[in-house]
Design a protein around this motif. Sequence first.
Motif, PDB file in Angstrom:
ATOM      1  N   UNK A  31       0.901  -1.348  -0.017  1.00 61.64           N
ATOM      2  CA  UNK A  31       0.202   0.211   0.402  1.00 61.64           C
ATOM      3  C   UNK A  31       0.786   1.013   0.035  1.00 61.64           C
ATOM      4  N   UNK A  32       0.248   2.710   0.303  1.00 60.58           N
ATOM      5  CA  UNK A  32       1.241   3.670  -0.361  1.00 60.58           C
ATOM      6  C   UNK A  32       1.004   3.994   0.643  1.00 60.58           C
ATOM      7  N   UNK A  33       2.417   4.928   0.597  1.00 62.64           N
ATOM      8  CA  UNK A  33       3.312   5.617   2.152  1.00 62.64           C
ATOM      9  C   UNK A  33       1.840   6.250   3.017  1.00 62.64           C
ATOM     10  N   UNK A  34       1.198   7.037   2.898  1.00 68.75           N
ATOM     11  CA  UNK A  34      -0.187   7.448   3.024  1.00 68.75           C
ATOM     12  C   UNK A  34      -1.435   6.886   3.914  1.00 68.75           C
ATOM     13  N   UNK A  35      -1.504   5.801   3.330  1.00 73.43           N
ATOM     14  CA  UNK A  35      -2.478   4.108   3.869  1.00 73.43           C
ATOM     15  C   UNK A  35      -1.718   3.810   4.860  1.00 73.43           C
ATOM     16  N   UNK A  74      -0.297   3.457 -12.096  1.00 71.08           N
ATOM     17  CA  UNK A  74       0.225   5.190 -11.841  1.00 71.08           C
ATOM     18  C   UNK A  74       0.919   5.074 -11.020  1.00 71.08           C
ATOM     19  N   UNK A  75       2.167   5.431 -10.207  1.00 71.94           N
ATOM     20  CA  UNK A  75       3.229   5.253  -9.129  1.00 71.94           C
ATOM     21  C   UNK A  75       3.180   6.017  -8.351  1.00 71.94           C
ATOM     22  N   UNK A  76       2.561   6.385  -7.373  1.00 79.18           N
ATOM     23  CA  UNK A  76       2.669   7.608  -6.206  1.00 79.18           C
ATOM     24  C   UNK A  76       3.757   7.228  -5.615  1.00 79.18           C
ATOM     25  N   UNK A  77       4.789   8.025  -5.330  1.00 81.99           N
ATOM     26  CA  UNK A  77       5.563   8.343  -4.191  1.00 81.99           C
ATOM     27  C   UNK A  77       5.258   9.786  -2.908  1.00 81.99           C
ATOM     28  N   UNK A  78       5.941   9.682  -2.120  1.00 83.67           N
ATOM     29  CA  UNK A  78       5.175  10.987  -1.128  1.00 83.67           C
ATOM     30  C   UNK A  78       6.629  11.251  -0.306  1.00 83.67           C
ATOM     31  N   UNK A  79       6.883  11.757   0.703  1.00 84.71           N
ATOM     32  CA  UNK A  79       7.697  12.957   1.257  1.00 84.71           C
ATOM     33  C   UNK A  79       7.011  13.326   2.202  1.00 84.71           C
ATOM     34  N   UNK A  80       7.033  12.772   3.591  1.00 81.71           N
ATOM     35  CA  UNK A  80       6.437  13.660   4.139  1.00 81.71           C
ATOM     36  C   UNK A  80       7.164  13.287   5.557  1.00 81.71           C
ATOM     37  N   UNK A  81       8.396  14.284   5.493  1.00 85.18           N
ATOM     38  CA  UNK A  81       9.394  13.911   6.855  1.00 85.18           C
ATOM     39  C   UNK A  81      10.668  15.286   7.136  1.00 85.18           C
ATOM     40  N   UNK A  82      10.984  15.305   7.773  1.00 82.82           N
ATOM     41  CA  UNK A  82      12.190  15.924   8.348  1.00 82.82           C
ATOM     42  C   UNK A  82      11.204  17.330   6.996  1.00 82.82           C
TER      43      UNK A  82
END
Length: 413
Positions: free
Chosen positions: A25-29, A307-315
């Motif tokens: 699952x994606x990061x937000x999930x 469709x590829x989802x990438x996430x960066x919710x850090x620092x």
Amino acid sequence: GVRFNEHISSSSWTLPAHASLFTSVPDSVHGCVESDGVALSPQFTTLAERFKSGGYSTAGFYAGPYLHGAFGLGQGFDEYRYVAEDAAEFGAAEVKRWGLDPRAHARTHKGVTNPQVHEAASAWLAKQDGPFFLFLHFWDVHYDFTPPAPWDTRFNPGYSGPVTGENFFFDRSIRPDMPAADRQQLLALYDGEVGWTDSFLGHLRGRLEELGLDDNTVLAITSDHGTEFFDHGGKGHRTTLYEELIRVPFVLWHPASLEAAVVETQTRGIDVGPTLLELADLAPPADSSASSLLDLARGGALEFDNIAVSELYSVGNRLRSVRAGKTKILLDENQPEAPLRWYDLSFDPSEQRARRDFDAGAGQAAHQAFLKAQAQLMEAVAARPGAPASASLPPSVLEALRANGYLGSGDGD
């Protein structure tokens, strides 16, 4: 094996990327997007748990702090063990003896762990008499870049300058305007680490042959993120979602059922788990939008939206990318006046020319893919089985992360 040439990770650092790899699952999930006290919820079913419920013995051997069981990544493993040099020296039960020792943490990046990972895997494999699922985390390709001979000179044998590959992220002399010869040496040392790490995959395959396991074992080789060498002005990772950080290797090896090939269709890290489950004739995850890549590996076409989802919710970063074939949109929530930009990877593969024309053509198609991905992500978050749990990190692990600059810095595993 089958090499997937456009394979996209869910993030540009270790914890969320591995949580996505294990849960599909994606990061937000899964919610493990920051290192400050969060862990994968036990309400998610991991890949190891799926294999275990299918009658497989399961084990994981890792060498980096963000793989620690306190982050919830050990779910489903019969044995899940940290095999870095300090752990071997002091023993896991005595981790408090070295957990607050700054010298021990400094050795984390200077240490050599590929042999320990391979040794642990070799010993465990020798004890197996039935189906097994084995996860190995080789970490020496992570900085510092200090491969042993002959890998230290293989890619730049004539160099005689000052660059040693040590203290990569914190050394201020390693910067965008460093001399070209020194930058070439830095890349050569990185290539040496990659080559040396790859050699251990050869040792692993040899061990499988020695034990008579090679004919019925699948090898899946991938990575959680890449490393930037000033491609966009910075170094390391956990800083952006550009291609150098999220486009990663994926090779699937099983000569009994797969012929060597190169796949150019875009694929995703979340699809690795369903692919392995199908190869093992186990049920796919029903709580995921990920799908198996097995038909694609055998020369077929995808029957799902990849469709590829990438996430960066850090620092301090609040970034999301949506990659649809050769178009890619980046959302930067820290830029509210103009949060969206897109890149045409066919003509601008290094992402040097940001575009903001979304009214027609490829820009409009990219925007539609972005909106679709956003809607799917919101639905998946609303339907997730559980929010991230508290990591309850042992003080030793917390201090190890802090001492190595992983908490509150712009970089990390």
